[in-house]
Each structure stands twice: as structure tokens, then as C-alpha cells.
Design an enzyme around this catalytic site. Structure first.
Site, short mmCIF file in Angstrom:
data_model
loop_
_atom_site.label_atom_id
_atom_site.label_comp_id
_atom_site.label_asym_id
_atom_site.label_seq_id
_atom_site.Cartn_x
_atom_site.Cartn_y
_atom_site.Cartn_z
N GLU A 151 0.83 -1.21 0.00
CA GLU A 151 0.00 0.00 0.00
C GLU A 151 0.86 1.26 0.00
O GLU A 151 1.82 1.36 0.76
CB GLU A 151 -0.90 -0.02 1.24
N LYS A 210 -8.46 4.96 -2.50
CA LYS A 210 -9.10 4.39 -1.31
C LYS A 210 -10.30 5.24 -0.93
O LYS A 210 -10.20 6.45 -0.78
CB LYS A 210 -8.09 4.35 -0.17
N CYS A 230 -6.07 -2.19 2.12
CA CYS A 230 -6.11 -2.27 3.57
C CYS A 230 -7.53 -2.51 4.10
O CYS A 230 -8.21 -3.43 3.69
CB CYS A 230 -5.48 -1.01 4.15
#
Length: 348
Positions: free
Chosen positions: A47, A129, A163
Site C-alpha cells: 500500500e 481508497k 487495507c
């Protein structure tokens, strides 16, 4: 696109360079070359690996994080840029699909972005995200659902989440409904401790089972020297250790190869793509095992923007009010009156 019977994939658990985007990028390019030399057709990085994950925001209070936040702005990746061009060229040169996490800079904001380059270097996917987690909200803006899509690539249909997006079941279902073959998962690693790795393993194995796809997950690694450079507090340094679970999971929820939980390295595994059908013939959660007339997902897939320019339709002309038989069209007047009434109505 004809599906391959087998795909060789790689998951990289390596340390970034906390001083320079270019030095971290060099590590990315080295890993691409190494994986490709071993026959990998896909490589996944952690990430926001370029330039680095904002570990500082996890251990520093906001009042002390300004300097590091500004430095992250300065080293962040613009899409497109020389940095993305270099990754594209490496993907094309080595004929490998590359999934790379970056801190994306878009004018005055940073975003947690996932980039997927096809084996010919084409940027197939750039997504952000949708909700940064906890401390990350001080660092990144929010993404939208336009990136919640699965794309066709040289290794099959690929989707990606970052995540704790994996704890948003609707985000996962959006990708499942688009029939992922391979799911890209990216976590920061070197955080929280062993419990983070344990939770991560449960999460990615569950998604593989529920989606009936392979999951390739990559987490980052910090050296002791890097941890000390982030904070000198011995207690806080403990929060920057553990939490690594670089792994490759089959549609049956099994590790294809043993996971990497300590140190740097690159996992390599061959995926037997027939396992997808083996799983889905028993349980296809978006097909024969679904009940869309009872439960279904509605997603707004439009890209969001701070400003949308529109124009009001013009009022009808006198000529437009005359019908072909010469009679006067009173509905045109009513429509005009209604539009004028809306324009004159007080704001609510």
C-alpha cells in the site's frame, strides 16, 4: 479474452526508501526485473509504497506531523508523470502486470491510490481508497466508487482494494459482482504488531473464499534504522513492528505458498486457474448462490468533482410554440412558467 490455465504471480515485501521517491522507485524497478526473471506475470507491491506509507502519522500527534506531511507532498506521485512512465516502461519491457500503491498528489490533496499497469504498459486502473482509516484521514482525501471496477488484463480479470477497505463488505461485493479472477490486496505492514497480521490473514482468506478468486497480498517492511528515524520513542517504535502478511491465497482459502511475515523478500507462486470454477460450482455468491430479488447492491459509480458545469435549457421561441397545423402550443408556455417559477423560488 481467453483465460490462462496457469498464472505465475509475485508479491513483494520490501522496504521503501524513506528519503526519496526516486530511490523507492528504483527498488520497485529492481523488484519488477527480479520477479520477471523468475517468470512472474504479475507483481504486487504494498500500500502507498511510493514514495512510502505515512508511518509518521500513526505515531506522531497532528501538531508535530506538519513537516513530514509537507515532505510527503513533495515526494508524492502525480499521475501521469515520469515516475508512472518508468513503471509503465518496465511492465512493457518485461511483459508483466504491475500493481503499485502510491501516494497520489492531485493539486492540493493527497490520495491513497492503486495503479494497475498491464503487461504492455497500459495503465488499466487508477483508483483511490474510498475512506482513509483513522490517522490516515489527516493525510489523504477520499476516493469515489468510479474506481471500484474489475478490469481485463493479461493475467485475467483483476480488481483491487487497499487495507481496511476489505472490511467494507459492499466494496468487496462490488468487485465480486464483476467476477474477479485475481484480487489485489495491499496493506502497509510494519504496524500494530502480530494481531494486525492475524487479522489481515483472516480477511484475505475470507475474501478468496467468498469471491471464489485468488488473492495476492503485499505488505511493506521497515528496518530497525527506518523505525528509529520515524520516532526515537521506544514505546512508539513497538507500534511500527509486526503486521506483515505478504501472501498468495487460492479460491479455497488456502495459502498457495507459505506467507512472508518477517524481513524482505518476493513470494512467487503458480495459480491453477481451474480452482476458480471448482469453488464457484459449489458457491457462486454473485451467481447461483445469490438472491438479487431479495438482496442486491446499488452503487453510484460516477466520478465525483468539486464543480459540475451545466446549462439551463433555453426558453422556447415564439416559432416553437406554433404547432404544424397552425395551432398555438400552450404547453410550451406552461413549461416556461414552471421553469421561471423554479428560478424565482427562494433558496431552501
Amino acid at each position: 479474452m481467453e483465460k490462462k490455465p496457469s498464472v505465475r504471480v509475485a508479491a513483494a515485501q520490501i522496504a521503501p526508501d524513506l528519503t526519496s521517491r526516486e530511490k523507492t522507485l528504483a527498488r520497485v524497478l529492481d523488484a519488477i526485473r527480479e520477479a520477471a526473471a523468475k517468470g512472474a506475470e504479475l507483481i504486487v507491491f504494498p500500500e502507498t509504497f511510493v514514495p512510502w506509507y505515512p508511518y509518521f502519522s500513526f505515531v506522531l500527534p497532528p501538531v508535530l506531523s506538519g513537516k513530514e506531511h509537507v515532505r510527503l507532498y513533495e515526494e508524492a506521485v502525480t499521475v501521469p508523470s515520469a515516475a508512472t512512465d518508468a513503471v509503465s516502461a518496465a511492465a512493457r519491457q518485461h511483459g508483466i502486470v504491475v500493481a503499485l500503491g502510491v501516494n497520489e498528489r492531485d493539486h492540493g490533496s493527497l490520495y491513497n491510490a492503486q495503479l494497475l499497469f498491464d503487461a504492455d504498459g497500459t495503465l488499466l486502473l487508477k483508483r483511490r481508497k474510498i475512506t482513509p482509516t483513522f490517522h490516515e484521514r489527516m493525510i489523504w482525501g477520499q476516493g469515489d466508487a468510479s474506481g471500484l471496477k474489475v478490469v481485463d488484463s493479461a493475467v485475467g480479470r483483476v480488481g483491487a482494494l487497499a487495507c481496511w477497505e476489505h472490511y467494507n463488505p459492499l466494496a468487496r461485493y462490488a468487485l465480486m459482482a464483476q467476477h474477479e479472477d485475481i484480487h489485489i490486496a495491499q496493506f502497509p505492514g510494519s504496524m500494530v504488531g502480530p494481531i494486525f497480521a492475524d487479522q489481515m490473514e483472516v480477511t484475505i482468506r475470507h475474501h478468496a473464499l467468498e469471491s471464489g478468486c485468488f488473492v495476492v497480498n503485499a505488505t511493506g517492511w521497515l528496518t530497525d534504522e527506518q523505525i528509529a528515524s520515524i520516532t526515537s520513542d521506544a514505546g512508539l517504535q513497538k507500534a511500527l513492528r509486526g503486521g506483515c502478511m505478504t501472501a498468495i491465497i487460492s479460491p479455497e482459502g488456502k495459502h498457495v505458498v507459505p506467507p512472508l511475515t518477517e524481513g524482505e523478500g518476493i513470494l512467487i507462486a503458480d495459480l491453477d486457474m481451474s480452482l476458480i470454477v471448482k469453488r464457484k460450482r459449489m458457491m457462486d455468491s454473485v451467481g447461483h448462490y445469490a438472491r438479487p430479488e431479495l438482496l442486491h447492491l446499488v452503487m453510484d459509480g460516477r466520478a465525483t468533482a468539486p464543480m459540475v458545469t451545466t446549462s439551463q435549457p433555453s426558453l422556447p421561441t415564439a416559432e416553437a410554440r406554433i404547432l404544424s397545423d397552425g395551432e398555438y402550443d400552450t404547453s410550451a408556455d406552461r413549461d416556461s412558467d414552471q421553469r421561471i417559477a423554479v428560478l424565482r423560488s427562494p433558496a431552501r
